[in-house]
Design a protein around this motif. Structure first.
Motif, mmCIF file in Angstrom:
data_model
loop_
_atom_site.group_PDB
_atom_site.id
_atom_site.type_symbol
_atom_site.label_atom_id
_atom_site.label_comp_id
_atom_site.label_asym_id
_atom_site.label_seq_id
_atom_site.Cartn_x
_atom_site.Cartn_y
_atom_site.Cartn_z
ATOM 1 N N SER A 1 0.852 -1.191 0.000
ATOM 2 C CA SER A 1 0.000 0.000 0.000
ATOM 3 C C SER A 1 0.885 1.237 0.000
ATOM 4 O O SER A 1 1.874 1.284 0.718
ATOM 5 N N ALA B 1 -4.989 2.931 1.487
ATOM 6 C CA ALA B 1 -6.292 2.352 1.132
ATOM 7 C C ALA B 1 -6.227 0.820 1.137
ATOM 8 O O ALA B 1 -7.127 0.149 1.665
ATOM 9 N N THR B 2 -5.168 0.278 0.585
ATOM 10 C CA THR B 2 -5.042 -1.183 0.497
ATOM 11 C C THR B 2 -4.771 -1.777 1.879
ATOM 12 O O THR B 2 -5.281 -2.856 2.209
ATOM 13 N N VAL C 1 -2.739 -0.867 -7.034
ATOM 14 C CA VAL C 1 -2.303 -0.892 -8.429
ATOM 15 C C VAL C 1 -1.999 0.531 -8.875
ATOM 16 O O VAL C 1 -2.815 1.436 -8.673
ATOM 17 N N TYR C 2 -0.796 0.707 -9.404
ATOM 18 C CA TYR C 2 -0.422 2.005 -9.972
ATOM 19 C C TYR C 2 0.052 1.794 -11.393
ATOM 20 O O TYR C 2 0.957 0.988 -11.627
ATOM 21 N N GLY D 1 -1.151 0.193 -13.830
ATOM 22 C CA GLY D 1 -1.281 -1.179 -14.304
ATOM 23 C C GLY D 1 -0.373 -2.189 -13.631
ATOM 24 O O GLY D 1 -0.282 -3.335 -14.085
ATOM 25 N N SER E 1 -6.281 -3.470 -5.434
ATOM 26 C CA SER E 1 -7.029 -2.248 -5.133
ATOM 27 C C SER E 1 -6.339 -1.115 -5.887
ATOM 28 O O SER E 1 -5.166 -0.910 -5.678
ATOM 29 N N ALA F 1 -9.004 4.054 -3.459
ATOM 30 C CA ALA F 1 -9.202 5.427 -2.976
ATOM 31 C C ALA F 1 -8.075 6.305 -3.493
ATOM 32 O O ALA F 1 -6.963 5.829 -3.709
HETATM 33 C C1 LIG Z 1 -1.224 7.981 -10.390
HETATM 34 C C2 LIG Z 1 -2.185 6.870 -10.121
HETATM 35 C C3 LIG Z 1 -2.245 5.792 -10.963
HETATM 36 C C4 LIG Z 1 -3.159 4.753 -10.740
HETATM 37 N N1 LIG Z 1 -3.199 3.689 -11.597
HETATM 38 C C5 LIG Z 1 -4.101 2.705 -11.385
HETATM 39 C C6 LIG Z 1 -4.188 1.602 -12.286
HETATM 40 O O1 LIG Z 1 -3.442 1.482 -13.259
HETATM 41 N N2 LIG Z 1 -5.117 0.659 -12.050
HETATM 42 C C7 LIG Z 1 -5.950 0.728 -10.970
HETATM 43 O O2 LIG Z 1 -6.782 -0.144 -10.809
HETATM 44 N N3 LIG Z 1 -5.872 1.751 -10.079
HETATM 45 C C8 LIG Z 1 -4.971 2.733 -10.268
HETATM 46 N N4 LIG Z 1 -4.902 3.764 -9.397
HETATM 47 C C9 LIG Z 1 -5.780 3.770 -8.233
HETATM 48 C C10 LIG Z 1 -5.065 3.240 -6.990
HETATM 49 O O3 LIG Z 1 -4.559 1.986 -7.118
HETATM 50 C C11 LIG Z 1 -6.038 3.205 -5.828
HETATM 51 O O4 LIG Z 1 -6.277 4.504 -5.526
HETATM 52 C C12 LIG Z 1 -5.561 2.418 -4.619
HETATM 53 O O5 LIG Z 1 -6.653 2.194 -3.752
HETATM 54 C C13 LIG Z 1 -4.470 3.099 -3.857
HETATM 55 O O6 LIG Z 1 -4.061 2.258 -2.812
HETATM 56 P P1 LIG Z 1 -3.104 2.724 -1.630
HETATM 57 O O7 LIG Z 1 -3.782 3.871 -0.926
HETATM 58 O O8 LIG Z 1 -3.019 1.503 -0.769
HETATM 59 O O9 LIG Z 1 -1.806 3.102 -2.222
HETATM 60 C C14 LIG Z 1 -4.006 4.811 -9.616
HETATM 61 C C15 LIG Z 1 -3.944 5.896 -8.745
HETATM 62 C C16 LIG Z 1 -3.061 6.920 -8.982
HETATM 63 C C17 LIG Z 1 -3.009 8.087 -8.033
#
Ligand SMILES: Cc1cc2nc3c(=O)[nH]c(=O)nc-3n(C[C@H](O)[C@H](O)[C@H](O)COP(=O)(O)O)c2cc1C
Length: 195
Positions: free
Chosen positions: A10, A14-15, A56-57, A59, A86, A138
């Motif tokens: 995470s 959120a995760t 996921v960031y 992809g 997530s 989130a």
């Molecule tokens: C710059 C950015 C890129 C993202 N890319 C993806 C993505 O490719 N696929 C996806 O499902 N979510 C994507 N997300 C959404 C995040 O994965 C989601 O907000 C996640 O809950 C964040 O988890 P964390 O708070 O544990 O880091 C992206 C969010 C951001 C800000």
């Protein structure tokens, strides 16, 4: 008592929150459940089952949970294992245009933009998870990026709010899934290998 380890990667919490909720539900269901960030997992003796998830960031899963799967693939392949991602932000282009939730989160199975998904798919082949579930995530734009790559990604996807902002985590779906996991572990086949 069946011992479950919930492991997560995470960046903004959120995760981690999803993992903690899964752990709570598993405990309510009478299992022993610990929750740990993927880079902080200690000894894994006597763990009967695993749930592993990642934010996921662009992809891709984060490196820490990927490395956890790589390091422990041998053990994980012999235990019941569930994965979660997530996850798309409700209302994002991917969430709106893709019916397949894995595709919405991790992109296509082949071709351009498939690298992150292929990495997870290879690990799935090695570890045989029972399921890979995708949950909405989130995004708080006021929470500063935690990595240069993330700063660049936010710029690429649009500095002016192209990414939907808010907390889209669906706690009912998350809790229902955790109860399914508990149910799966109570069934007689659960004692056997994963898959
Ligand atoms: C710059 C950015 C890129 C993202 N890319 C993806 C993505 O490719 N696929 C996806 O499902 N979510 C994507 N997300 C959404 C995040 O994965 C989601 O907000 C996640 O809950 C964040 O988890 P964390 O708070 O544990 O880091 C992206 C969010 C951001 C800000």
């Amino acid at each position: 008592m069946t011992r479950v380890l919930v492991v997560y990667g995470s960046r903004h919490g959120a995760t981690g929150g999803i993992a903690e909720r899964i752990g709570e539900v598993l405990r309510t269901e009478g299992l022993s459940a610990e929750v740990a960030a993927a880079d902080r997992v200690g000894a894994m003796h006597d763990i009967d089952a695993f749930v592993v998830g990642s934010a996921v960031y662009m992809g891709s899963w984060l490196d820490e949970p990927i490395r956890f799967l790589e390091r422990n693939a041998g053990v994980l392949a012999t235990r019941p294992l569930w994965l979660f991602s997530s996850g798309p932000l409700r209302g994002s282009t991917a969430a709106r245009s893709q019916e397949d939730s894995i595709e919405a989160a991790l992109g296509p199975a082949d071709g351009p933009g498939s690298g992150g998904r292929k990495r997870v798919a290879r690990l799935e082949e090695l570890t045989h998870p029972r399921e890979h579930r995708v949950f909405f995530g989130a995004f708080d734009p006021n929470d500063p990026p935690k990595a240069l790559s993330e700063r660049l990604a936010r710029m690429m996807v649009g500095p002016k709010g192209v990414l939907p902002t808010g907390d889209f985590r669906e706690w009912d779906a998350i809790e229902a899934w955790a109860r399914e996991i508990a149910q799966g572990l109570r069934s007689p086949v659960a004692a056997g290998a994963g898959g």
